[in-house]
Motif scaffolding. Structure first.
Motif, PDB file in Angstrom:
ATOM      1  N   ASN A 161     -75.191  -8.825 -10.907  1.00  0.00           N
ATOM      2  CA  ASN A 161     -73.987  -9.569 -11.011  1.00  0.00           C
ATOM      3  C   ASN A 161     -72.579  -9.266 -11.550  1.00  0.00           C
ATOM      4  O   ASN A 161     -71.627  -9.003 -10.740  1.00  0.00           O
ATOM      5  CB  ASN A 161     -74.420 -11.026 -11.826  1.00  0.00           C
ATOM      6  N   PRO A 162     -72.687  -8.638 -12.772  1.00  0.00           N
ATOM      7  CA  PRO A 162     -71.529  -8.058 -13.356  1.00  0.00           C
ATOM      8  C   PRO A 162     -71.062  -6.972 -12.604  1.00  0.00           C
ATOM      9  O   PRO A 162     -69.709  -6.748 -12.384  1.00  0.00           O
ATOM     10  CB  PRO A 162     -71.866  -7.862 -14.931  1.00  0.00           C
ATOM     11  N   ARG A 163     -71.937  -5.917 -12.109  1.00  0.00           N
ATOM     12  CA  ARG A 163     -71.514  -4.811 -11.363  1.00  0.00           C
ATOM     13  C   ARG A 163     -70.858  -5.225 -10.065  1.00  0.00           C
ATOM     14  O   ARG A 163     -70.089  -4.606  -9.635  1.00  0.00           O
ATOM     15  CB  ARG A 163     -72.951  -4.201 -11.137  1.00  0.00           C
ATOM     16  N   LEU A 164     -71.516  -6.329  -9.315  1.00  0.00           N
ATOM     17  CA  LEU A 164     -70.866  -6.583  -8.307  1.00  0.00           C
ATOM     18  C   LEU A 164     -69.488  -7.270  -8.225  1.00  0.00           C
ATOM     19  O   LEU A 164     -68.561  -7.040  -7.515  1.00  0.00           O
ATOM     20  CB  LEU A 164     -71.709  -7.670  -7.596  1.00  0.00           C
ATOM     21  N   LEU A 165     -69.425  -8.226  -9.384  1.00  0.00           N
ATOM     22  CA  LEU A 165     -68.027  -8.557  -9.657  1.00  0.00           C
ATOM     23  C   LEU A 165     -67.074  -7.583  -9.795  1.00  0.00           C
ATOM     24  O   LEU A 165     -65.957  -7.668  -9.552  1.00  0.00           O
ATOM     25  CB  LEU A 165     -67.979  -9.572 -10.975  1.00  0.00           C
ATOM     26  N   LEU A 197     -66.148  -5.718  -6.532  1.00  0.00           N
ATOM     27  CA  LEU A 197     -65.372  -6.803  -5.678  1.00  0.00           C
ATOM     28  C   LEU A 197     -63.714  -6.732  -6.401  1.00  0.00           C
ATOM     29  O   LEU A 197     -62.803  -6.746  -5.486  1.00  0.00           O
ATOM     30  CB  LEU A 197     -65.821  -8.129  -5.720  1.00  0.00           C
ATOM     31  N   LEU A 198     -63.667  -6.607  -7.674  1.00  0.00           N
ATOM     32  CA  LEU A 198     -62.611  -6.742  -8.430  1.00  0.00           C
ATOM     33  C   LEU A 198     -61.659  -5.459  -8.078  1.00  0.00           C
ATOM     34  O   LEU A 198     -60.595  -5.449  -7.920  1.00  0.00           O
ATOM     35  CB  LEU A 198     -62.612  -7.266  -9.881  1.00  0.00           C
ATOM     36  N   SER A 199     -62.614  -4.363  -8.119  1.00  0.00           N
ATOM     37  CA  SER A 199     -61.891  -3.144  -7.905  1.00  0.00           C
ATOM     38  C   SER A 199     -61.354  -3.211  -6.589  1.00  0.00           C
ATOM     39  O   SER A 199     -60.308  -2.371  -6.292  1.00  0.00           O
ATOM     40  CB  SER A 199     -63.029  -2.021  -8.249  1.00  0.00           C
ATOM     41  N   LYS A 200     -62.037  -3.366  -5.670  1.00  0.00           N
ATOM     42  CA  LYS A 200     -61.709  -3.661  -4.025  1.00  0.00           C
ATOM     43  C   LYS A 200     -60.484  -4.520  -3.928  1.00  0.00           C
ATOM     44  O   LYS A 200     -59.613  -3.946  -3.106  1.00  0.00           O
ATOM     45  CB  LYS A 200     -62.826  -4.006  -3.354  1.00  0.00           C
ATOM     46  N   ALA A 201     -60.639  -5.660  -4.546  1.00  0.00           N
ATOM     47  CA  ALA A 201     -59.121  -6.409  -4.464  1.00  0.00           C
ATOM     48  C   ALA A 201     -58.001  -5.647  -5.198  1.00  0.00           C
ATOM     49  O   ALA A 201     -56.966  -5.808  -4.289  1.00  0.00           O
ATOM     50  CB  ALA A 201     -59.356  -7.783  -5.142  1.00  0.00           C
ATOM     51  N   ILE A 202     -58.124  -5.261  -6.255  1.00  0.00           N
ATOM     52  CA  ILE A 202     -56.906  -4.453  -6.923  1.00  0.00           C
ATOM     53  C   ILE A 202     -56.599  -3.253  -5.909  1.00  0.00           C
ATOM     54  O   ILE A 202     -55.238  -3.128  -5.780  1.00  0.00           O
ATOM     55  CB  ILE A 202     -57.234  -3.920  -8.267  1.00  0.00           C
ATOM     56  N   LEU A 203     -57.341  -2.436  -5.523  1.00  0.00           N
ATOM     57  CA  LEU A 203     -57.008  -1.440  -4.473  1.00  0.00           C
ATOM     58  C   LEU A 203     -56.390  -2.066  -3.182  1.00  0.00           C
ATOM     59  O   LEU A 203     -55.208  -1.443  -2.860  1.00  0.00           O
ATOM     60  CB  LEU A 203     -58.539  -0.799  -4.202  1.00  0.00           C
ATOM     61  N   LEU A 204     -57.061  -2.924  -2.314  1.00  0.00           N
ATOM     62  CA  LEU A 204     -56.266  -3.534  -1.329  1.00  0.00           C
ATOM     63  C   LEU A 204     -54.904  -4.074  -1.734  1.00  0.00           C
ATOM     64  O   LEU A 204     -53.909  -3.926  -0.977  1.00  0.00           O
ATOM     65  CB  LEU A 204     -57.155  -4.681  -0.870  1.00  0.00           C
ATOM     66  N   PHE A 205     -54.584  -4.864  -2.962  1.00  0.00           N
ATOM     67  CA  PHE A 205     -53.563  -5.515  -3.336  1.00  0.00           C
ATOM     68  C   PHE A 205     -52.356  -4.501  -3.399  1.00  0.00           C
ATOM     69  O   PHE A 205     -51.320  -4.435  -3.000  1.00  0.00           O
ATOM     70  CB  PHE A 205     -53.997  -6.088  -4.532  1.00  0.00           C
ATOM     71  N   THR A 206     -52.809  -3.120  -4.314  1.00  0.00           N
ATOM     72  CA  THR A 206     -52.075  -2.119  -4.369  1.00  0.00           C
ATOM     73  C   THR A 206     -51.328  -1.521  -3.193  1.00  0.00           C
ATOM     74  O   THR A 206     -50.221  -1.182  -3.111  1.00  0.00           O
ATOM     75  CB  THR A 206     -52.682  -1.108  -5.526  1.00  0.00           C
TER      76      THR A 206
END
Length: 350
Positions: A15-19, A22-31
């Motif tokens: 679960n923490p790894r999945l989060l 997902l957070l890394s992908k969101a930051i990458l997409l946002f950037t």
């Protein structure tokens, strides 16, 4: 039972790894989205000047006689100068003095107005620019049409995580508002182009300020008007366009004067005490780009005992203040024209 324990352990670890994924992908997409907006906007830089078009100052095309004196600048000129008083004191005919100051007007827009109305304005003999230090700050981009595109990525990100109300983050603002502002400017360009030429305004552009100006704010320290310096520094873009304006004016044969509009004493004191580094940066860039210049006026023109009668806020004059300042300009204009251009000193020293 052992299988259930193993499954629970895997779930707890995944679960923490999945989060995190997902957070890394969101930051990458946002950037990537922010960077795309930022650099897509910069493709418009070569074309931005043409889209500054606005009919607001086209009323000068209706003048029967060519103006001799033109005032340019922001709201301190708009509300601080009465062309009719200046021309009366100088014994000039009607429409000899005009005021093209406007609220939150940057050097870029003043330069554009001059270029667009050059056929009329280039026949003037004297051009007087109201020199307010904050209009050269990067933070002013946010009030200036397409100049929002000139925020650096770091400045745009800083704005997003330091919103004006300081109550919440606004990461969605990273790069987006600049792009939307420019898009709106492009979409409304034709409508602005189709506007009729306005009638000649009362007092040839000068206005009397009643109550507070629309951009009223009262900073505890004047440094706050410059944002978070040096994150928002003195804009090379604005100073370069200002130098271009001076160059165009002088090429037409007119004299270019810098005018320091008055401020309340506490404004001047705070500027001297809190903004020495900002002023030094500004004066250095002005001297580098403009060369020697003629400067008159002072932040300290209004006697402290008369401040309550003359000012509507810390630096905008009311009706009585406008009358006082307009008389002062007419009285000291000849002296300002006679002195040779010189290196600009710290602004609060005049």
């Amino acid at each position: 039972m052992n299988d259930n324990l193993l499954t629970d352990k895997v779930d707890r670890n995944s679960n923490p790894r999945l989060l995190l994924v997902l957070l890394s992908k969101a930051i990458l997409l946002f950037t990537l989205a922010a960077i795309t907006v930022h650099y897509t906007g910069r493709l418009l830089w070569p074309y931005e000047a043409s889209y500054y078009f606005d009919r607001h100052d086209s009323w000068v095309e209706r003048l029967q006689a060519l103006p001799e004196i033109v005032f340019l600048g922001s709201s301190t000129v708009l509300f601080g100068v009465s062309p009719s008083i200046v021309q009366q004191q100088l014994d000039l005919p009607n429409a000899s003095v005009i005021d093209l100051g406007f609220e939150a007007r940057s050097p870029i827009v003043s330069d554009y107005v001059w270029s667009h109305e050059k056929q009329t304005l280039s026949k003037s003999k004297i051009v007087i620019y109201g020199l307010d230090p904050w209009i050269f700050s990067d933070v002013y981009y946010g009030s200036d049409y397409f100049a929002t595109l000139h925020f650096s990525l770091f400045q745009a990100f800083y704005q997003a995580v330091h919103p004006s109300d300081l109550k919440h983050l606004n990461l969605a603002a990273f790069g987006g508002p600049s792009f939307l502002t420019v898009l709106h400017g492009l979409l409304t360009y034709q409508a602005r182009l189709d506007q009729p030429i306005p009638q000649i305004p009362d007092d040839y552009g000068g206005r009397i300020l009643q109550g507070r100006p629309s951009n009223y704010s009262r900073a505890a320290r004047i440094r706050e008007y410059f944002g978070s310096y040096p994150i928002y520094g003195i804009s090379d873009l604005y100073v370069e366009r200002f130098a271009e304006l001076k160059k165009q004016v002088e090429a037409s044969g007119a004299t270019f004067l810098l005018l320091l509009p008055p401020k309340r004493a506490k404004w001047s004191e705070s500027y001297r005490g809190d903004c020495a580094d900002i002023d030094s940066d500004l004066v250095s860039k002005l001297n580098s780009h403009l060369g020697p210049a003629k400067v008159f006026g002072s932040f300290d023109l209004v006697p402290p005992a008369l401040e309550s009668q003359y000012f509507q806020d810390d630096f905008h004059l009311g009706e009585a203040g406008q009358r006082f300042f307009s008389h002062w300009i007419a009285l000291h204009l000849k002296e300002a024209l006679a002195k040779p251009p010189e290196k600009i000193r710290p602004l609060a020293s005049y």
